[in-house]
Design a protein around this motif. Structure first.
Motif, PDB file in Angstrom:
ATOM      1  N   GLU A  51       0.828  -1.241  -0.022  1.00  0.00           N
ATOM      2  CA  GLU A  51      -0.211  -0.088   0.127  1.00  0.00           C
ATOM      3  C   GLU A  51       0.908   1.330  -0.047  1.00  0.00           C
ATOM      4  O   GLU A  51       1.835   1.378   0.791  1.00  0.00           O
ATOM      5  CB  GLU A  51      -0.892  -0.049   1.348  1.00  0.00           C
ATOM      6  CG  GLU A  51      -1.937   1.216   1.167  1.00  0.00           C
ATOM      7  CD  GLU A  51      -3.013   1.053   2.077  1.00  0.00           C
ATOM      8  OE1 GLU A  51      -3.955   1.763   2.323  1.00  0.00           O
ATOM      9  OE2 GLU A  51      -2.840   0.129   3.193  1.00  0.00           O
ATOM     10  N   TYR A  78      -3.270   3.865  -2.579  1.00  0.00           N
ATOM     11  CA  TYR A  78      -3.324   2.705  -3.396  1.00  0.00           C
ATOM     12  C   TYR A  78      -3.104   1.233  -2.843  1.00  0.00           C
ATOM     13  O   TYR A  78      -1.741   1.349  -2.585  1.00  0.00           O
ATOM     14  CB  TYR A  78      -2.869   2.971  -4.958  1.00  0.00           C
ATOM     15  CG  TYR A  78      -3.204   1.646  -5.655  1.00  0.00           C
ATOM     16  CD1 TYR A  78      -4.291   1.794  -6.382  1.00  0.00           C
ATOM     17  CD2 TYR A  78      -2.107   0.996  -6.366  1.00  0.00           C
ATOM     18  CE1 TYR A  78      -4.944   0.680  -7.474  1.00  0.00           C
ATOM     19  CE2 TYR A  78      -2.552  -0.183  -7.196  1.00  0.00           C
ATOM     20  CZ  TYR A  78      -3.890  -0.308  -7.701  1.00  0.00           C
ATOM     21  OH  TYR A  78      -4.384  -1.236  -8.558  1.00  0.00           O
ATOM     22  N   GLN A  83      -6.600  -3.586  -5.167  1.00  0.00           N
ATOM     23  CA  GLN A  83      -6.645  -2.924  -6.574  1.00  0.00           C
ATOM     24  C   GLN A  83      -7.615  -1.630  -6.436  1.00  0.00           C
ATOM     25  O   GLN A  83      -8.309  -1.360  -7.263  1.00  0.00           O
ATOM     26  CB  GLN A  83      -7.087  -3.737  -7.337  1.00  0.00           C
ATOM     27  CG  GLN A  83      -5.996  -4.915  -7.719  1.00  0.00           C
ATOM     28  CD  GLN A  83      -6.150  -5.776  -8.916  1.00  0.00           C
ATOM     29  OE1 GLN A  83      -7.229  -5.483  -9.773  1.00  0.00           O
ATOM     30  NE2 GLN A  83      -5.216  -7.001  -9.341  1.00  0.00           N
ATOM     31  N   LYS A  84      -7.619  -1.262  -5.061  1.00  0.00           N
ATOM     32  CA  LYS A  84      -8.312   0.086  -4.970  1.00  0.00           C
ATOM     33  C   LYS A  84      -7.768   1.264  -4.348  1.00  0.00           C
ATOM     34  O   LYS A  84      -6.698   0.897  -3.806  1.00  0.00           O
ATOM     35  CB  LYS A  84      -9.627  -0.245  -3.895  1.00  0.00           C
ATOM     36  CG  LYS A  84     -10.362  -1.346  -4.170  1.00  0.00           C
ATOM     37  CD  LYS A  84     -11.262  -0.994  -5.412  1.00  0.00           C
ATOM     38  CE  LYS A  84     -12.285  -2.262  -5.700  1.00  0.00           C
ATOM     39  NZ  LYS A  84     -13.324  -1.730  -6.933  1.00  0.00           N
ATOM     40  N   GLY A  85      -8.049   2.604  -4.546  1.00  0.00           N
ATOM     41  CA  GLY A  85      -7.509   3.619  -3.841  1.00  0.00           C
ATOM     42  C   GLY A  85      -8.397   4.798  -3.599  1.00  0.00           C
ATOM     43  O   GLY A  85      -9.561   4.656  -3.876  1.00  0.00           O
ATOM     44  N   TYR A 248       5.080   1.017  -8.977  1.00  0.00           N
ATOM     45  CA  TYR A 248       3.778   1.347  -8.934  1.00  0.00           C
ATOM     46  C   TYR A 248       3.333   1.778 -10.407  1.00  0.00           C
ATOM     47  O   TYR A 248       1.951   1.955 -10.600  1.00  0.00           O
ATOM     48  CB  TYR A 248       3.364   2.213  -7.949  1.00  0.00           C
ATOM     49  CG  TYR A 248       3.077   1.603  -6.681  1.00  0.00           C
ATOM     50  CD1 TYR A 248       1.860   1.219  -6.386  1.00  0.00           C
ATOM     51  CD2 TYR A 248       4.276   1.483  -5.863  1.00  0.00           C
ATOM     52  CE1 TYR A 248       1.708   0.869  -5.096  1.00  0.00           C
ATOM     53  CE2 TYR A 248       4.011   0.945  -4.378  1.00  0.00           C
ATOM     54  CZ  TYR A 248       2.719   0.767  -4.237  1.00  0.00           C
ATOM     55  OH  TYR A 248       2.397  -0.207  -2.938  1.00  0.00           O
ATOM     56  N   TYR A 251       0.816  -0.728 -11.872  1.00  0.00           N
ATOM     57  CA  TYR A 251      -0.490  -0.577 -11.461  1.00  0.00           C
ATOM     58  C   TYR A 251      -1.477   0.486 -11.870  1.00  0.00           C
ATOM     59  O   TYR A 251      -2.540   0.391 -11.985  1.00  0.00           O
ATOM     60  CB  TYR A 251      -0.253  -0.722  -9.833  1.00  0.00           C
ATOM     61  CG  TYR A 251       0.325  -2.039  -9.185  1.00  0.00           C
ATOM     62  CD1 TYR A 251       0.084  -3.095  -9.485  1.00  0.00           C
ATOM     63  CD2 TYR A 251       1.431  -1.724  -8.477  1.00  0.00           C
ATOM     64  CE1 TYR A 251       0.750  -4.308  -9.123  1.00  0.00           C
ATOM     65  CE2 TYR A 251       2.209  -2.675  -8.077  1.00  0.00           C
ATOM     66  CZ  TYR A 251       1.747  -4.124  -8.253  1.00  0.00           C
ATOM     67  OH  TYR A 251       2.422  -5.164  -7.876  1.00  0.00           O
ATOM     68  N   ALA A 252      -0.613   1.742 -11.678  1.00  0.00           N
ATOM     69  CA  ALA A 252      -1.190   3.030 -11.831  1.00  0.00           C
ATOM     70  C   ALA A 252      -2.057   3.034 -13.251  1.00  0.00           C
ATOM     71  O   ALA A 252      -2.857   3.353 -13.658  1.00  0.00           O
ATOM     72  CB  ALA A 252      -0.299   4.178 -11.904  1.00  0.00           C
ATOM     73  N   VAL A 255      -5.413   1.634 -13.398  1.00  0.00           N
ATOM     74  CA  VAL A 255      -6.659   2.186 -12.366  1.00  0.00           C
ATOM     75  C   VAL A 255      -7.441   2.917 -13.365  1.00  0.00           C
ATOM     76  O   VAL A 255      -7.311   3.387 -14.292  1.00  0.00           O
ATOM     77  CB  VAL A 255      -5.723   3.248 -11.562  1.00  0.00           C
ATOM     78  CG1 VAL A 255      -6.704   3.786 -10.764  1.00  0.00           C
ATOM     79  CG2 VAL A 255      -4.829   2.448 -10.485  1.00  0.00           C
ATOM     80  N   ILE A 260     -11.531   4.233  -7.614  1.00  0.00           N
ATOM     81  CA  ILE A 260     -10.898   5.250  -6.767  1.00  0.00           C
ATOM     82  C   ILE A 260     -12.176   5.945  -6.193  1.00  0.00           C
ATOM     83  O   ILE A 260     -12.947   6.466  -6.972  1.00  0.00           O
ATOM     84  CB  ILE A 260     -10.075   6.216  -7.631  1.00  0.00           C
ATOM     85  CG1 ILE A 260      -8.959   5.822  -8.390  1.00  0.00           C
ATOM     86  CG2 ILE A 260      -9.504   7.454  -6.696  1.00  0.00           C
ATOM     87  CD1 ILE A 260      -8.121   6.788  -9.272  1.00  0.00           C
TER      88      ILE A 260
END
Length: 391
Positions: A51, A78, A83-85, A248, A251-252, A255, A260
């Motif tokens: 995280e 994030y 897989q949430k932010g 990251y 991952y970004a 998204v 989000i």
């Protein structure tokens, strides 16, 4: 007027996190002038290495007479596992007690102790450890927006404001439009036309940043990458290690806006000894942060309230009560050419928990599931003649 919004906050954070290995050399140059900030003890890494939490600081460094307070503060988080932010806005007037300086607004932390103190105060405020920050100045905002070719944005209301002393001129029409850097700056600086001023302004800022995320992820951005890197290199300071940024990046890139949650720290504007503060309750924040981490926050669900009962002002009154309960009401209006006997809660997302909470507040209402997405709101409330609020 000297209170300017100086930051393209989430855009910058996600840009830095999504450029990839090709930008590694540029990213190395973004290190802070205070080298000690690169080696802060990172509790969050030990507790949950998957995280990432970053404090975004927008600082006015254009005038030698300005105290350089952080006009905008946001926390971006994030979690790789879920897989949430989330994007959490910290109102600049939030009342805190800074050791050795007494009661202060939280935006005073940066001029008193720089990024380190700002991170410490925000960490203590929300109960989550933050060891990384990104800082940018005012000029970077317009240049970054222009560098990506502008942003498509739905301007919520007509915006007209002139402050000749502060050289601030805002003139934007309501509706969808393509905003260049100057127009985007007008959008995120505007506040005097909103009922809740700064609270509604930070909400519009987050919506703009999400729109910018979509633009950044478009294939056309690859052609603009060299200019983007030069702009970031010129205006950005951060203590995020380049290796972590690259980690990251993958991952970004995946998204989406649906992953989000956007929210504002809960609290109430108050005048204390003639000074405007945003007053928060520590127990309320503890529950708020728990719900935020679980993705169960009412503020993440967009609600519109429509008057279908024919009672003048009914939708506005209901919307105000829902806002006080922490719901995110994005639109208030009327149903044209029809009247309803029964109040309907039309659910267009999978968040049945919020729909059930609304049903408890709205007596005699019925929940109708409709996943055709005929509206950009997650839930539409149509007030019928049987409308009645609990309590």
């Amino acid at each position: 007027m000297r209170r300017f919004f100086k930051i393209f906050a989430l855009f910058l954070g996600l840009l830095v996190l999504s450029l990839g290995t090709g930008a590694y050399i540029y990213l190395k140059s973004l290190n802070p002038s205070d080298a000690s900030l690169m080696n802060l003890p990172t509790k969050e890494d030990k507790k949950n290495p998957e995280e990432l939490k970053v404090l975004i600081l927008g600082i006015d460094e254009t005038s030698p007479d300005d105290p350089h307070r952080s006009d905008t503060m946001m926390v971006i988080s994030y979690n790789v596992n879920t897989q949430k932010g989330y994007i959490l806005s910290i109102p600049r007037d939030t009342m805190v007690t800074i050791p050795g300086h007494g009661v202060q607004k939280i935006n005073a932390a940066y001029p008193i102790g720089g990024p380190k103190l700002a991170m410490e105060e925000v960490s203590q405020l929300i109960g989550e450890d933050i060891s990384y920050y990104v800082k940018i100045d005012y000029e970077g905002f317009k240049k970054l927006v222009d560098a990506i070719g502008g942003v498509e944005m739905n301007v919520p209301i007509d915006m007209n404001y002139d402050d000749y002393a502060g050289n601030l001129h805002i003139h934007l029409k309501k509706g969808w439009q393509h905003l260049d850097g100057e127009e985007a700056l007008q959008l995120v600086r505007f506040r005097h036309g909103y009922a809740e001023q700064d609270l509604e302004r930070v909400k519009v800022q987050r919506e703009f940043l999400l729109a910018a995320l979509d633009k950044i992820k478009s294939p056309s951005i690859l052609l603009k990458l060299p200019q983007l890197l030069r702009t970031v290199n010129q205006y950005v300071e951060t203590n995020i290690p380049p290796s972590l940024m690259v980690k990251y990046a993958e991952y970004a890139a995946k998204v989406s806006k649906n992953d989000i949650i956007t929210a504002t720290l809960p609290g109430n504007p108050e005048y204390i000894n003639g000074i405007a503060y945003y007053v928060v309750d520590s127990e309320e924040i503890k529950k708020f942060m728990s719900d935020l981490q679980k993705g169960e926050l009412n503020q993440s669900v967009k609600i519109e309230v429509l008057n279908g009962c024919g009672i003048p002002g009914a939708a506005g009154k209901v919307a105000e009560i829902l806002k006080q309960q922490g719901f995110d009401v994005v639109r208030v209006g009327n149903v044209n050419g029809a009247s309803y006997d029964t109040t309907q809660i039309i659910l267009r997302s999978e968040n049945k928990k919020v729909a059930n909470e609304l049903k408890k507040l709205l007596k005699n209402a019925v929940i109708v599931e409709d996943y055709q997405k005929k509206s950009d709101a997650d839930i539409t409330i149509i007030l019928g003649k049987n409308v009645s609020l609990e309590g």
